[in-house]
Design a protein around this motif. Structure first.
Motif, PDB file in Angstrom:
ATOM      1  N   ALA A  25       9.934  -9.008   3.428  1.00 56.28           N
ATOM      2  CA  ALA A  25       8.944  -9.587   2.517  1.00 56.28           C
ATOM      3  C   ALA A  25       7.690  -8.737   2.403  1.00 56.28           C
ATOM      4  O   ALA A  25       7.141  -8.277   3.400  1.00 56.28           O
ATOM      5  CB  ALA A  25       8.563 -10.987   2.989  1.00 56.28           C
ATOM      6  N   ASP A  26       7.260  -8.552   1.178  1.00 57.67           N
ATOM      7  CA  ASP A  26       5.935  -7.988   0.908  1.00 57.67           C
ATOM      8  C   ASP A  26       4.986  -9.174   0.789  1.00 57.67           C
ATOM      9  O   ASP A  26       4.867  -9.782  -0.279  1.00 57.67           O
ATOM     10  CB  ASP A  26       5.968  -7.170  -0.380  1.00 57.67           C
ATOM     11  N   THR A  31       5.424 -14.421  -4.890  1.00 61.56           N
ATOM     12  CA  THR A  31       6.631 -15.099  -4.446  1.00 61.56           C
ATOM     13  C   THR A  31       7.454 -15.500  -5.662  1.00 61.56           C
ATOM     14  O   THR A  31       6.933 -15.643  -6.760  1.00 61.56           O
ATOM     15  CB  THR A  31       6.299 -16.357  -3.620  1.00 61.56           C
ATOM     16  N   THR A  32       8.740 -15.669  -5.427  1.00 57.33           N
ATOM     17  CA  THR A  32       9.656 -16.091  -6.486  1.00 57.33           C
ATOM     18  C   THR A  32      10.465 -17.268  -5.950  1.00 57.33           C
ATOM     19  O   THR A  32      10.434 -17.550  -4.750  1.00 57.33           O
ATOM     20  CB  THR A  32      10.608 -14.952  -6.872  1.00 57.33           C
ATOM     21  N   PRO A  33      11.207 -17.969  -6.798  1.00 61.84           N
ATOM     22  CA  PRO A  33      12.048 -19.066  -6.293  1.00 61.84           C
ATOM     23  C   PRO A  33      13.028 -18.627  -5.214  1.00 61.84           C
ATOM     24  O   PRO A  33      13.448 -19.426  -4.387  1.00 61.84           O
ATOM     25  CB  PRO A  33      12.776 -19.546  -7.548  1.00 61.84           C
ATOM     26  N   SER A  34      13.386 -17.352  -5.198  1.00 62.75           N
ATOM     27  CA  SER A  34      14.322 -16.857  -4.189  1.00 62.75           C
ATOM     28  C   SER A  34      13.626 -16.184  -3.014  1.00 62.75           C
ATOM     29  O   SER A  34      14.284 -15.626  -2.140  1.00 62.75           O
ATOM     30  CB  SER A  34      15.312 -15.869  -4.831  1.00 62.75           C
ATOM     31  N   PHE A  72       8.707 -18.123  10.575  1.00 60.15           N
ATOM     32  CA  PHE A  72       9.147 -18.228   9.189  1.00 60.15           C
ATOM     33  C   PHE A  72       8.802 -16.923   8.480  1.00 60.15           C
ATOM     34  O   PHE A  72       8.215 -16.015   9.064  1.00 60.15           O
ATOM     35  CB  PHE A  72       8.480 -19.412   8.503  1.00 60.15           C
ATOM     36  N   VAL A  73       9.097 -16.843   7.206  1.00 63.83           N
ATOM     37  CA  VAL A  73       8.872 -15.591   6.494  1.00 63.83           C
ATOM     38  C   VAL A  73       7.406 -15.183   6.496  1.00 63.83           C
ATOM     39  O   VAL A  73       7.086 -13.991   6.528  1.00 63.83           O
ATOM     40  CB  VAL A  73       9.432 -15.685   5.057  1.00 63.83           C
ATOM     41  N   GLY A  74       6.484 -16.145   6.511  1.00 65.20           N
ATOM     42  CA  GLY A  74       5.075 -15.807   6.526  1.00 65.20           C
ATOM     43  C   GLY A  74       4.620 -15.129   7.796  1.00 65.20           C
ATOM     44  O   GLY A  74       3.631 -14.394   7.800  1.00 65.20           O
ATOM     45  N   GLN A  75       5.326 -15.376   8.911  1.00 67.68           N
ATOM     46  CA  GLN A  75       5.000 -14.750  10.184  1.00 67.68           C
ATOM     47  C   GLN A  75       5.988 -13.627  10.543  1.00 67.68           C
ATOM     48  O   GLN A  75       5.679 -12.756  11.351  1.00 67.68           O
ATOM     49  CB  GLN A  75       5.028 -15.788  11.317  1.00 67.68           C
ATOM     50  N   PHE A  76       7.174 -13.685   9.947  1.00 69.44           N
ATOM     51  CA  PHE A  76       8.277 -12.793  10.313  1.00 69.44           C
ATOM     52  C   PHE A  76       8.939 -12.292   9.031  1.00 69.44           C
ATOM     53  O   PHE A  76       9.969 -12.813   8.601  1.00 69.44           O
ATOM     54  CB  PHE A  76       9.266 -13.583  11.169  1.00 69.44           C
ATOM     55  N   PRO A  77       8.353 -11.293   8.364  1.00 65.72           N
ATOM     56  CA  PRO A  77       8.807 -10.863   7.038  1.00 65.72           C
ATOM     57  C   PRO A  77      10.276 -10.451   6.966  1.00 65.72           C
ATOM     58  O   PRO A  77      10.886 -10.508   5.899  1.00 65.72           O
ATOM     59  CB  PRO A  77       7.890  -9.684   6.712  1.00 65.72           C
ATOM     60  N   ASN A  80      13.090 -12.697   5.270  1.00 63.19           N
ATOM     61  CA  ASN A  80      13.068 -12.935   3.826  1.00 63.19           C
ATOM     62  C   ASN A  80      14.452 -12.722   3.216  1.00 63.19           C
ATOM     63  O   ASN A  80      15.087 -11.686   3.404  1.00 63.19           O
ATOM     64  CB  ASN A  80      12.066 -11.981   3.169  1.00 63.19           C
ATOM     65  N   GLY A  81      14.941 -13.726   2.502  1.00 60.21           N
ATOM     66  CA  GLY A  81      16.210 -13.600   1.797  1.00 60.21           C
ATOM     67  C   GLY A  81      17.450 -13.741   2.660  1.00 60.21           C
ATOM     68  O   GLY A  81      18.568 -13.691   2.137  1.00 60.21           O
ATOM     69  N   LEU A  82      17.301 -13.936   3.973  1.00 64.03           N
ATOM     70  CA  LEU A  82      18.461 -13.974   4.854  1.00 64.03           C
ATOM     71  C   LEU A  82      18.960 -15.382   5.151  1.00 64.03           C
ATOM     72  O   LEU A  82      19.987 -15.557   5.808  1.00 64.03           O
ATOM     73  CB  LEU A  82      18.134 -13.259   6.179  1.00 64.03           C
ATOM     74  N   GLY A  83      18.226 -16.410   4.709  1.00 65.39           N
ATOM     75  CA  GLY A  83      18.684 -17.774   4.909  1.00 65.39           C
ATOM     76  C   GLY A  83      18.530 -18.276   6.328  1.00 65.39           C
ATOM     77  O   GLY A  83      19.220 -19.226   6.722  1.00 65.39           O
ATOM     78  N   ILE A  84      17.641 -17.673   7.111  1.00 68.63           N
ATOM     79  CA  ILE A  84      17.421 -18.094   8.493  1.00 68.63           C
ATOM     80  C   ILE A  84      15.942 -18.002   8.847  1.00 68.63           C
ATOM     81  O   ILE A  84      15.173 -17.281   8.216  1.00 68.63           O
ATOM     82  CB  ILE A  84      18.207 -17.232   9.509  1.00 68.63           C
TER      83      ILE A  84
END
Length: 208
Positions: A25-26, A31-34, A72-77, A80-84
């Motif tokens: 994640a940048d 952000t986008t829906p995905s 989460f993605v905000g703390q752990f880029p 992003n996109g991996l579903g976990i």
């Protein structure tokens, strides 16, 4: 023959496609829906795939005596996109994570210390709850109301995984009593009387 075959494969699958293994994640981008847009591959490092926060106890000196440390993605880029994603849950003695939902993910909890009374409520209002000891785990289906309570005399700790890089969170009590929704309206939708609503608004910081 082999060089010709490799050249043919590169024509079919350009390097831009072959390198599409992940999308770190940048966080500075939109952000986008995905999910977030991707960092440039040249700026990705191993640090994007490593997170050390789950080894640090959370601060449980709050009204619910609980702390959640998210990965989460905000703390752990890198997720992003991996579903976990994941999180650490700390519950001091008497601690509770009140009824809440994760709109975007199912949750899988593993107790690593102490005992946790945990459960969820189905959409048909059936209740599933039990006391989990160290090494035991429980699943909470996506979107369903669920809770965790310290069930022992020591701090309880759990590691939680989610089926989304950004599972979302809504705590029922805070949704009702920690905002500016008029008390009279809260009374109608919750079947509580005026004194109860105003007491809970005062405790949780709401107004109206």
């Amino acid at each position: 023959m082999l060089p010709i075959l490799l050249s043919f494969l590169l024509l079919l699958f350009p390097s831009s496609l072959l390198a599409d293994d992940f999308c770190v994640a940048d966080l500075a981008g939109p952000t986008t829906p995905s999910g977030y847009t991707c960092k440039k591959p040249s700026s990705v490092t191993v640090k994007d795939f490593v997170f050390s926060g789950l080894g640090v106890p959370g601060n449980t000196s709050n009204i619910i005596k609980a702390a959640v440390t998210p990965a989460f993605v905000g703390q752990f880029p890198g997720v992003n996109g991996l579903g976990i994603s994941a999180a650490r849950l700390d519950l001091a003695v008497g601690g509770v994570v009140p009824l809440h939902t994760h709109p975007a993910a199912s949750e899988f909890l593993v107790v690593t210390q102490g005992c946790i009374l945990a459960g969820f409520i189905s959409t048909s209002n059936d209740v599933y709850y039990t006391t989990l000891k160290k090494g035991e785990s429980m699943l909470f289906p996506q979107g369903l109301l669920h809770f965790q309570v310290n069930a022992g005399g020591v701090t309880a700790v759990a590691v939680v995984s989610f089926s989304s890089p950004n599972p979302g969170l809504q705590i029922t009590a805070f949704a009702l009593f920690a905002n500016s929704l008029p008390s009279a309206l809260v009374e109608k939708v919750s079947f509580l009387d005026d004194a109860q609503v105003k007491k809970l608004k005062k405790v949780l910081g709401g107004s109206g």
